[in-house]
Design a protein around this motif. Structure first.
Motif, short mmCIF file in Angstrom:
data_model
loop_
_atom_site.label_atom_id
_atom_site.label_comp_id
_atom_site.label_asym_id
_atom_site.label_seq_id
_atom_site.Cartn_x
_atom_site.Cartn_y
_atom_site.Cartn_z
N ILE A 16 -4.91 -6.07 -0.07
CA ILE A 16 -5.21 -4.70 -0.47
C ILE A 16 -6.36 -4.73 -1.48
O ILE A 16 -6.51 -5.70 -2.23
CB ILE A 16 -4.00 -3.95 -1.08
CG1 ILE A 16 -3.47 -4.68 -2.31
CG2 ILE A 16 -2.92 -3.75 -0.05
CD1 ILE A 16 -2.40 -3.90 -3.06
N THR A 17 -7.16 -3.68 -1.47
CA THR A 17 -8.20 -3.52 -2.48
C THR A 17 -7.78 -2.43 -3.45
O THR A 17 -7.54 -1.28 -3.04
CB THR A 17 -9.56 -3.17 -1.84
OG1 THR A 17 -9.99 -4.29 -1.06
CG2 THR A 17 -10.60 -2.89 -2.91
N ILE A 18 -7.66 -2.79 -4.71
CA ILE A 18 -7.27 -1.84 -5.76
C ILE A 18 -8.48 -1.00 -6.12
O ILE A 18 -9.54 -1.53 -6.47
CB ILE A 18 -6.75 -2.59 -7.00
CG1 ILE A 18 -5.55 -3.47 -6.64
CG2 ILE A 18 -6.38 -1.59 -8.10
CD1 ILE A 18 -5.20 -4.47 -7.74
N GLN A 19 -8.33 0.32 -6.04
CA GLN A 19 -9.44 1.22 -6.33
C GLN A 19 -9.24 2.03 -7.61
O GLN A 19 -10.21 2.50 -8.19
CB GLN A 19 -9.65 2.17 -5.14
CG GLN A 19 -10.06 1.46 -3.86
CD GLN A 19 -10.29 2.42 -2.72
OE1 GLN A 19 -9.50 3.33 -2.50
NE2 GLN A 19 -11.38 2.23 -1.99
N HIS A 54 0.84 -1.20 0.00
CA HIS A 54 0.00 0.00 0.00
C HIS A 54 0.88 1.26 0.00
O HIS A 54 0.62 2.21 -0.76
CB HIS A 54 -0.91 -0.03 1.23
CG HIS A 54 -1.76 1.18 1.41
ND1 HIS A 54 -2.73 1.56 0.51
CD2 HIS A 54 -1.78 2.11 2.42
CE1 HIS A 54 -3.31 2.68 0.94
NE2 HIS A 54 -2.75 3.03 2.08
N THR A 93 -5.08 2.35 -3.47
CA THR A 93 -5.49 1.11 -2.81
C THR A 93 -5.91 1.41 -1.37
O THR A 93 -5.63 2.49 -0.84
CB THR A 93 -4.34 0.09 -2.77
OG1 THR A 93 -3.21 0.67 -2.10
CG2 THR A 93 -3.93 -0.35 -4.15
N LEU A 115 -0.99 0.38 -10.74
CA LEU A 115 -1.90 0.58 -9.62
C LEU A 115 -1.66 1.97 -9.03
O LEU A 115 -0.52 2.34 -8.75
CB LEU A 115 -1.68 -0.49 -8.55
CG LEU A 115 -1.69 -1.95 -9.05
CD1 LEU A 115 -1.61 -2.90 -7.86
CD2 LEU A 115 -2.91 -2.24 -9.90
N GLU A 145 -9.92 -6.93 -4.66
CA GLU A 145 -9.13 -7.30 -3.48
C GLU A 145 -8.13 -8.39 -3.85
O GLU A 145 -8.49 -9.40 -4.45
CB GLU A 145 -10.03 -7.76 -2.35
CG GLU A 145 -9.26 -7.98 -1.05
CD GLU A 145 -10.16 -8.34 0.13
OE1 GLU A 145 -9.62 -8.63 1.22
OE2 GLU A 145 -11.40 -8.35 -0.05
#
Length: 316
Positions: free
Chosen positions: A279-282, A224, A250, A247, A271
């Motif tokens: 981690i969740t990729i946003q 992150h 996150t 990325l 996720e």
């Protein structure tokens, strides 16, 4: 225009607020030195650095020597008779002969709380290393790498999810404010330079593309921090079916699974399991595409649970 004759040396956007502060204060900025124009974009057309654009806008003379240590450039600076040289992210090392020209020295605005994070990329490494505070320091330059005596400091917190862009913008303004305070203190004789404690120093090296490669075996918190610290350049990169995926944003989660495996998808993002946590990729960007939120990406690229993201350019 009155007061000290000042030469400003800087190149990127980060340096512009400090130059603007000098101009707004009606300081006697006799010249600006910046890096040469560089080719950029698909057409590789020469583009002026941001500092050059700002200087031209204010009709300030601009010089762009390929090597500031060249004898003729040092002589040119000596001829300008500066009382002070202000340096912000110039991009070249100043030789001893140049540092000795201005009677009030060369003042550098450095983007860290010295002696921590000496080097080329202090902002990025502060985030990558999970620091919760950083700041700016003004210092009198010597021949070492960010080793000169310190003048003033100003600290600022780093939020847990703050990315490099917002920190960069805040710090550039903070540096400009601190330079103004430093200039006032130097003129009034109220600042006493303090030597740095070398034992407290650490190094913030120049960023390379390999710094952005994501190793999913590492803990989620470290990844992150890597992603938010390198989002401008070189970008944090993983690979989906052999194609690079950048990325940008996150959040930390508590999921588990084989590191690099997609364990959930939905409106909140993608996720991915890490060596510890998930981690969740946003926000992300596929090769040949534009940056987009995870929901938009999933609409065009449905991902099955169990899909593996890899750290190298190999087929998943």
């Amino acid at each position: 225009m009155t007061g000290w004759r000042i030469i400003f040396m800087g190149t990127p956007e980060f340096a512009c607020p400090t130059l603007q502060t000098l101009l707004d204060r009606t300081e006697n900025v006799v010249a600006v030195f910046t890096q040469p124009d560089r080719p950029k974009g698909r057409g590789q057309k020469l583009q002026p650095p941001p500092v050059k654009k700002l200087a031209i806008k204010h009709a300030t003379p601009v010089h762009q020597p390929p090597k500031v240590r060249a004898p003729e450039v040092i002589e040119q600076i000596r001829t300008l008779q500066p009382d002070l040289i202000v340096v912000v992210a110039f991009g070249q090392i100043l030789p001893k002969a140049l540092l000795e020209i201005p009677p009030h020295g060369c003042v550098n605005v450095h983007a860290s709380l010295l002696p921590r994070y000496r080097g080329a990329a202090p902002l990025n490494w502060c985030i990558v290393n999970g620091e919760t505070e950083t700041g700016v320091t003004t210092m009198l330059m010597d021949v070492g790498l960010d080793t000169g005596p310190m003048l003033l400091k100003k600290a600022t917190p780093i939020a847990p999810d703050e990315g490099i862009q917002t920190l960069h913008d805040r710090m550039s303004q903070l540096g400009a404010e601190l330079l103004g305070e430093t200039l006032e203190g130097l003129k009034a004789g109220t600042i006493t330079a303090q030597p740095q404690d070398d034992s407290q120093s650490c190094y913030a090296p120049l960023l390379k593309k390999e710094h952005g490669l994501i190793d999913w075996q590492r803990p989620a918190a470290e990844l992150h921090n890597q992603i938010r610290g390198l989002s401008i350049w070189p970008g944090a990169v993983t690979f989906l079916e052999g194609a690079p995926l950048k990325l940008y944003r996150t959040t930390l989660c508590q999921g588990s699974g084989l590191p690099g495996t997609i364990i959930a998808t939905g409106k909140n993002g993608i996720e991915v399991a890490c060596g510890q946590g998930s981690i969740t990729i946003q926000e992300l960007q596929a090769a040949g595409s534009k940056k987009m939120d995870a929901a938009s990406f999933l609409a065009g690229h449905p991902l099955a649970l169990g899909t593996l993201l890899t750290p190298h350019e190999v087929a998943a």
